[in-house]
Design an enzyme around this catalytic site. Structure first.
Site, mmCIF file in Angstrom:
data_model
loop_
_atom_site.group_PDB
_atom_site.id
_atom_site.type_symbol
_atom_site.label_atom_id
_atom_site.label_comp_id
_atom_site.label_asym_id
_atom_site.label_seq_id
_atom_site.Cartn_x
_atom_site.Cartn_y
_atom_site.Cartn_z
ATOM 1 N N GLY A 125 1.057 -1.123 -0.025
ATOM 2 C CA GLY A 125 0.000 0.019 -0.169
ATOM 3 C C GLY A 125 0.979 1.308 -0.047
ATOM 4 N N ALA A 165 2.156 3.123 2.468
ATOM 5 C CA ALA A 165 3.318 3.098 3.179
ATOM 6 C C ALA A 165 4.478 1.810 2.705
ATOM 7 C CB ALA A 165 3.002 2.678 4.650
ATOM 8 N N ARG A 175 -15.183 12.601 12.210
ATOM 9 C CA ARG A 175 -16.017 11.350 12.218
ATOM 10 C C ARG A 175 -16.661 10.852 13.297
ATOM 11 N NH1 ARG A 175 -11.521 8.988 7.849
ATOM 12 N NH2 ARG A 175 -11.911 10.181 6.308
ATOM 13 N N LEU A 202 -3.582 8.797 4.309
ATOM 14 C CA LEU A 202 -2.723 8.866 3.132
ATOM 15 C C LEU A 202 -1.357 9.714 3.353
ATOM 16 C CD1 LEU A 202 -5.353 9.791 0.144
ATOM 17 C CD2 LEU A 202 -4.370 7.404 1.138
#
Lengths: 647, 253
Positions: free
Chosen positions: A52, A54, A340, A451
């Site tokens: 991914g 990272a 959130r 991200l």
């Protein structure tokens, strides 16, 4: 249960935070770390698990420096990891819009958004590096959105009052990942990285107290293979799939982190899981995963429910004064852009009060009518076109005409392997990057920060800190013939044989669903002591049943998707219990962790800084033995702890 | 509204790379129209496992149309009967009760079948490793706003950059050509000022690798673009040709 290699005691919990003022720490540390001479770099092998943001960025950057890198992923290609699904954007303190942003403000927002449960030094470094990430990605050809003048465009995101989010339509994660993937593939072409797709990590090998390699299963042939190295980096993502239904990809799993935990790496804050407020609601028992609608939609969409409980009228038939725009009403200064956790909890509150919409009653409206009136359909299409299309595809409803129905879903794990400032776990030589570590987001992650963290870890932190670790090592000739590898391979094979030999009557998915329901009901959006204790008992029962009754067909020596899943679910069945234990011990509410016993009069999360201002780092002590709680006290020298308020 | 369907499936089963494959019939009953196509296969597989039969192997991961892992040729079309989506985004409401659905893997020499509906697409990765990048090592990049890029250019690059590498273009092409895939990357990087420095090397290396992998040539049928889940335009193939000829004229490699 299968045998585990005896874990070593990893010693004291030292975060290794460098001295100096906040803004000097990283610079000083970079200078103080020893360097590996360019000619010596080729003598070191580094394993990176996961491709991914990272993992790919770390593997590419380390290879560019001259290290020999082996890169592993369970997908068929290094371009598919779930970072790719991130829609909204990536934060950076560039202050291009001149609206008052700064490194310190991004740091402050992230610490506050995380409800003061993250490490100041790490978060500051993240904010500091955010600006380099954007530069690096643009240089690689990531096509970020631009203004007509040719400069980069920004938008705003939840939990922030400035516009600092860079984006590439609704596919920012995809474009950033393809950037990192192309850098990685360049190194593959040069022979500096050897790529192992369709390989799953099944154990980590420790020799003389340090991580020296891994054991993998070739997912096409079933071959169990060992690989040795001087350092191992896990960039294996989060564990939200412990809830069965989540926004993660189907393959996302905790196995690599869990193997590390059982080999002595402490697990940090497992109960800090994030529930994302804007997902497409569940339709039935067949549901295999949940789809997220980017939080950026809350920039223009207004969240509401009918004022009257049980109002079953179609949304367009409910007049304005009979609607409750509850986020705007309760939080006038942040409105629909509250963080959130706050948005999720409020949606659940509305559904619990009988005001939920749609056939299940487990949804709230996200309405774009006003935005379409204000900006026109074209502008909305340009901003969110692909998200609207995706919604229509799944629900068969047109969000340009009727409000979207949304509901919270498990999305991200702030918790993960405990790491020090160098991103090294408590096992020397074993590093963790991206979502699989616990580092930067505290008890709640702000949008567009995952991200940022993945790329900061991979491009800009590990290339320095892994070098710093290697520089202190003596070179040796250890290969995968060492007995520690043989022992690990045997354990892996025994466990596979066990799974295949049970031949019970329940499928792996049935167990996974069962676990997921317990987790969602008792270890989900709001938690209490009684429920958590119940969950711990239930999970134990399911786990016992699993090892007696699971049905895994076929053999190891073939492509066997049931076997892959079985191994992952077996680990989730252990992790679930640890999450519940962690949630039980943390009697305060903070961020995504809401304990019903600890709330303000307005039903907001109430922290207990006196007793819980620490990161919980759990230490494995053997199967069936209660893990040991270690505490990293969090010291705040640069921010004042306040009750989070978004009113 | 939710309904249920009873369906007949004809599914390609093949034990491994070397085994011979064949179609096997399955019944899929009580399938909700709210299910995705892959959820329908999940249901079929659960039943197969209960009956002690080997479940159908298929690639999938994100299940939201972006990772590019899912494939499947459904009733003769890659990713099924709807345009501009992947198989994981295809919902059962697009099928009729009693319908027969034929499910096959991608078929192309460069994409050998590994098992059942799973193919080996590593040829795409090797093409990328040959030249699908801008050489910008980590560190030292200039400020992101140092080079203004007009909105139109950035948007055109983004149109091409959307490719998810699923391979539908190859699967549907009668020549099994990978020109849309390669063209998308060449167009994405070649349209941006950052990508201009190595445009000649890039296009020659990628095309050479593409040919080595056994993909066919393009004869402008345009099926690739028509079936692309991200609707990558034929323009990228035109650009690929232009870039290739330009590079051939400019270099002696």
């Amino acid at each position: 249960m299968a045998n585990e290699v005896k874990s070593r005691n990893a010693g004291k919990l030292d975060a290794k935070i460098p001295d100096g003022t906040l803004s000097e720490k990283w610079t000083n540390h970079k200078f103080q770390m020893k360097l590996v001479n360019p000619a010596n770099k080729r003598k070191y092998e580094i394993i990176v698990v996961g491709t991914g943001l990272a993992g790919a960025s770390a593997a590419a950057s380390l290879a560019e420096l001259g290290y020999n890198v082996k890169s592993f992923c369970y997908q068929d290609s290094a371009r598919r990891a779930h970072s790719i699904a991130a829609q909204g954007g990536i934060n950076a303190a560039k202050n291009y819009p001149n609206d008052g942003d700064s490194v310190f403000r991004l740091f402050y927002d992230t610490i506050k958004g995380g409800d003061y449960r993250s490490r100041e030094a790490n978060v500051y470094r993240l904010a500091e590096l955010s600006v380099n990430i954007i530069d690096q990605c643009v240089a690689q050809g990531v096509p970020f959105a631009r203004e007509y003048g040719g400069l980069l465009d920004n938008r705003s995101f939840g939990g922030a009052q400035v516009s600092r989010t860079f984006y590439a339509r609704g596919q920012t994660g995809q474009q950033l990942l393809l950037g990192a993937y192309s850098a990685l593939m360049k190194q593959v072409g040069l022979g500096q990285v050897k790529l192992y797709p369709r390989h799953e990590l099944l154990d980590i090998v420790i020799v003389d107290g340090a991580a020296r390699g891994i054991v993998t299963r070739d997912m096409e042939t079933g071959a169990i293979e060992s690989f040795s190295a001087n350092a191992v980096i896990l960039a294996t993502g989060g564990y939200s799939n412990v809830y069965y239904l989540s926004t993660n990809a189907k393959g996302c799993n905790v196995t690599a982190s869990w193997r590390a935990y059982k080999k002595g790496a402490f697990f940090g804050n497992p109960c800090f899981t994030q529930i994302h407020p804007t997902c497409i609601p569940v339709t039935g028992d067949h549901q295999s995963k949940l789809t997220l609608m980017s939080e950026s939609l809350r920039n223009d969409g207004r969240v509401w429910v009918p004022k009257q409980a049980g109002d079953k009228r179609a949304p367009n038939e409910i007049p304005e004064d009979e609607r409750d725009y509850y986020l705007e009403r309760k939080y006038p200064s942040f409105g629909n852009l509250v963080p959130r956790d706050v948005a999720s909890r409020n949606a659940k509150e509305m559904a619990d009060a009988g005001k939920g919409v749609g056939s299940s009653g487990k949804a709230v409206y996200l309405d774009f009518a006003d935005a379409i009136k204000r900006l026109g359909v074209e502008k909305i299409k340009e901003k969110y076109g692909n998200l609207f299309d995706m919604y229509k595809q799944i629900t068969d409803e047109d969000p340009y005409k009727v409000p979207m129905r949304i509901y919270p879903a498990v999305h991200y794990a702030m918790g993960g392997l405990w790491v020090d400032y160098n991103l090294m776990t408590t096992v020397p030589g074993l590093f963790a990057a991206g979502e699989c570590n616990f580092s930067d987001h505290g008890a709640n992650r702000l949008g567009a920060s995952a991200l940022m963290q993945g790329l900061a870890d991979g491009y800009f932190i590990l290339p320095y800190t892994v070098g710093g670790y290697l520089a202190n090592l003596k070179a040796d000739k250890l290969t995968a013939d060492h007995e520690a590898f043989k022992e690990a391979e045997k354990n892996v094979k025994d466990r596979i044989t066990k799974l295949l030999s049970i031949k019970g009557n329940k499928t792996v998915d049935e167990f996974h669903r069962e676990l997921g329901l317990v987790m969602w009901d008792y270890v989900g959006m709001s938690r209490n002591e009684k429920g958590l204790k119940h969950a711990i008992e239930k999970i134990k029962e399911i786990r016992e049943d699993f090892w007696k009754n699971v049905k895994v067909l076929g053999e190891n020596e073939e492509l066997n998707q049931s076997l892959e899943k079985a191994g992952r679910v077996a680990d989730f069945l252990e992790l679930g219990e640890l999450i519940a234990e962690d949630a039980l011990h943390r009697k305060e509410s903070c961020g995504g962790h809401f304990r019903e016993e600890s709330q303000t009069e307005e039903n907001e999360a109430k922290r207990d800084d006196k007793n819980f201002s620490y990161a919980a780092a759990w230490e494995y002590k053997g199967d069936g033995v209660k893990p040991k709680l270690n505490k990293e006290e969090l010291v705040f020298e640069n921010v004042k702890l306040t009750q989070r308020s978004y009113k | 509204m939710e309904r249920t369907l009873n369906l007949h499936l004809k599914v390609w089963r093949q034990k491994n790379r070397n085994a011979e494959g064949r179609f096997v019939d399955y019944e899929a009953n009580n399938i909700s129209t709210e299910m995705s196509f892959l959820e329908m296969l999940d249901v079929v597989n659960e039943k197969l496992i209960k009956n002690g039969e080997d479940p159908i192997a298929f690639d999938h991961d994100c299940r939201e149309g972006i990772c590019g892992m899912c494939s499947l040729f459904i009733n003769g079309r890659p990713h099924g009967p709807k345009d501009a989506i992947t198989t994981c985004q295809l919902h059962m409401r697009n099928f009729k009760d009693g319908e027969t659905i034929v499910i096959e893997p991608w078929r192309a020499r460069a994409f050998p079948v590994i098992k059942d509906l799973i193919v080996d697409r590593s040829a795409f990765d090797r093409i990328m490793a040959a030249g699908g990048f801008i050489s910008a090592n980590t560190g030292g990049a200039p400020d992101a706003n140092a080079i203004p890029i007009s909105k139109n250019v950035a948007e055109d690059a983004m149109d091409a950059a959307q490719c998810i590498g699923c391979g539908a273009c190859v699967a549907v092409c009668k020549n099994s050509s990978a020109m849309l895939f390669v063209g998308a990357k060449v167009a994405h990087l070649g349209r941006l000022p950052q990508g201009k420095a190595e445009r000649e090397r890039r296009v020659i290396a990628m095309v050479n690798q593409m040919e080595k992998e056994g993909f066919g040539a393009c004869t402008n049928t345009e099926a690739c673009s028509a079936e692309c889940p991200k609707e990558i335009s034929m323009d990228v193939i035109a650009m690929l040709r232009r870039e290739y000829y330009r590079a051939m004229l400019k270099t002696e490699e």
